[in-house]
Design an enzyme around this catalytic site. Structure first.
Site, PDB file in Angstrom:
ATOM      1  N   CYS A   1      -3.248 -22.880  33.988  1.00  0.00           N
ATOM      2  CA  CYS A   1      -3.561 -24.276  34.361  1.00  0.00           C
ATOM      3  C   CYS A   1      -2.372 -24.848  35.132  1.00  0.00           C
ATOM      4  CB  CYS A   1      -3.853 -25.113  33.124  1.00  0.00           C
ATOM      5  SG  CYS A   1      -4.906 -24.320  31.890  1.00  0.00           S
TER       6      CYS A   1
ATOM      7  N   PRO B   1      -0.028 -29.065  39.452  1.00  0.00           N
ATOM      8  CA  PRO B   1       0.395 -28.860  40.850  1.00  0.00           C
ATOM      9  C   PRO B   1       1.568 -27.901  41.018  1.00  0.00           C
ATOM     10  CG  PRO B   1       1.312 -30.901  40.046  1.00  0.00           C
ATOM     11  CD  PRO B   1       0.469 -30.365  38.928  1.00  0.00           C
ATOM     12  N   GLY B   2       2.017 -27.275  39.933  1.00  0.00           N
ATOM     13  CA  GLY B   2       3.032 -26.240  40.061  1.00  0.00           C
ATOM     14  C   GLY B   2       4.433 -26.627  39.638  1.00  0.00           C
TER      15      GLY B   2
ATOM     16  N   ASP C   1     -10.393 -18.890  35.675  1.00  0.00           N
ATOM     17  CA  ASP C   1     -10.537 -19.669  34.448  1.00  0.00           C
ATOM     18  C   ASP C   1      -9.624 -19.071  33.383  1.00  0.00           C
ATOM     19  OD1 ASP C   1     -11.305 -20.922  32.112  1.00  0.00           O
ATOM     20  OD2 ASP C   1     -13.453 -20.562  32.372  1.00  0.00           O
TER      21      ASP C   1
ATOM     22  N   CYS D   1      -0.018 -33.340  27.753  1.00  0.00           N
ATOM     23  CA  CYS D   1       0.548 -34.665  27.975  1.00  0.00           C
ATOM     24  C   CYS D   1      -0.305 -35.690  27.230  1.00  0.00           C
ATOM     25  CB  CYS D   1       0.689 -34.997  29.458  1.00  0.00           C
ATOM     26  SG  CYS D   1      -0.833 -34.834  30.416  1.00  0.00           S
TER      27      CYS D   1
END
Length: 431
Positions: A253, A256-257, A301, A373
């Site tokens: 997942c 954005p890296g 996935d 988060c």
């Protein structure tokens, strides 16, 4: 149309009443403003409008004889922004009211200008009583949806008011020095020489703190990849992963890296960045390129590794699980407008599925770092506890961080702890 408040009202109406993300709405409307000062005001209005919507939207039910949300959404949003200017941004009363009335005309609603003026004037006259009524309920006092205010009070009864208050304070801007291209000390010196107020983070080796947000693309070192924007709570992932040269690492997942890049900055590892959304995966590539890093990017996935895994186990796995984002409301205020109580069970099921699917990919002696988060225990302790009960070979490692508190099977940073975002960590080891 170039009236800043009118544009902000249109953007806020899309966010609060039509489900658009704050980021998308901002990107759609802000480019129409040429002056950087107008863009800064626009951004502040939309951000604080989303942050305080649930407080001042409720005020409109007391101030308006007939609701405007459906028939005149932009005017309704403009009225909310009028109260934001008066109460949150602390603009002079006359200027805020006059400019908001003018914005109604800019929205091509000249007949509504008188109503806007009347409502804002009434707020000024009845302000004390109206604020007292809003303060009587946690959801309107702190501008949190009722279900979330209740959930925070249930999970963190001693911290609930502090958590919701922290969600409504502008967070500092935090950077992460890219030790592959510079040192933190060198970057600090360069930024200070350019006039920026910066300081080291007290316990994160790569962290740099600025008191306020700014356009980072204009900062020295951005184009050269000397730093990335990343909150301190997220930077802790690299510490807990304990990477070293030669390890094979999976960042599940990954978009954005940010965490993947941090791991690559820390050690020469073979890293696979896994992301299910091809559109979001483009941001991983952009960040890797700017920072001068390399990783294997896989679209797939995390809950179905049989579709993408090559059979070689990983020494480290980082699961930055899809979650409610209830720990980052101070940076993403629109989340409180879009998230629903019914989402939590669905997200927890997805988290359990990913954790169970990726555990067999961890090599003996390996370490899996589970991150959300979120500050809701249903997504954190409950998920990890259920997983451990089903996997006798898995062990929860004990650890502490300088900010936050023990969460039984992990560590919880609550919003505002150490001036950080809210984040949960659990570290699982395989003998």
């Amino acid at each position: 149309m170039t009236d800043t408040r009118a544009l902000a009202a249109q953007a806020l109406a899309e966010v609060a009443l039509r489900g658009a993300s704050q980021r998308d709405a901002t990107e759609r409307y802000a480019p129409r403003l040429a002056d950087p000062r107008d863009r800064a005001l626009f951004t502040a209005l939309v951000s604080d409008g989303a942050r305080w919507w649930l407080r001042f939207d409720a005020a409109m039910d007391r101030l308006l004889e007939k609701p405007l949300r459906q028939k005149e959404p932009a005017v309704h949003a403009l009225l909310v922004l009028g109260l934001v200017q008066l109460e949150i941004l602390q603009m002079p009363d006359y200027a805020a009211v006059a400019a908001t009335v003018q914005a109604a005309r800019a929205l091509q609603r000249p007949r509504m200008a008188g109503l806007v003026n009347a409502i804002l004037r009434r707020w000024q006259r009845e302000r004390v009583e109206l604020l007292a009524a809003l303060d009587a309920k946690p959801q309107t006092r702190h501008a949190h949806p009722a279900w979330l205010a209740k959930a925070i009070a249930r999970d963190w009864p001693e911290h609930a008011d502090a958590v919701m208050a922290a969600d409504n304070i502008e967070p500092p801007l935090m950077l992460r020095a890219n030790r592959r291209r510079t040192t933190r000390d060198a970057l600090l010196e360069r930024l200070r020489a350019a006039g920026y107020t910066v300081d080291t983070h007290p316990w994160l080796d790569d962290g740099i703190v600025l008191p306020h947000s700014t356009d980072v693309t204009r900062m020295p070192g951005f184009a050269e990849g000397h730093f990335a924007v990343q909150d301190g709570a997220a930077q802790a992932a690299a510490d807990l992963a304990e990477v070293r040269d030669g390890l094979r690492v999976l960042d599940a997942c990954a978009a954005p890296g940010g965490k993947a890049c941090h791991l690559l900055e820390r050690a020469k590892v073979e890293l696979i960045a896994l992301e299910s959304d091809a559109g979001r995966a483009k941001r991983i590539t952009q960040n890797l390129d700017r920072l001068g890093l390399a990783a294997g990017l896989v679209i797939g996935d995390a809950g179905q590794p049989e579709a993408w895994w090559d059979g070689r186990r990983f020494d480290r796995i980082l699961i930055d699980a899809p979650c409610s984002a209830t720990g980052v409301l101070r940076r993403r205020p629109d989340v409180r407008l879009h998230r629903r109580d019914s989402d939590i069970a669905t997200l927890a099921a997805q988290q359990r599925r990913i954790l169970q699917a990726l555990w067999p990919l961890l090599a003996p002696g390996g370490r899996l770092v589970y991150v959300t988060c979120s500050l809701l225990k249903a997504e954190n302790e409950a998920v990890v506890g259920e997983f451990l009960a089903s996997q006798p070979a898995a062990r929860a490692a004990a650890f502490t961080l300088p900010s936050g508190q023990s969460a039984g099977l992990g560590w919880q940073i609550l919003p505002g702890d150490g001036d950080l975002d809210g984040m949960y960590y659990a570290v699982l080891e395989r003998p």
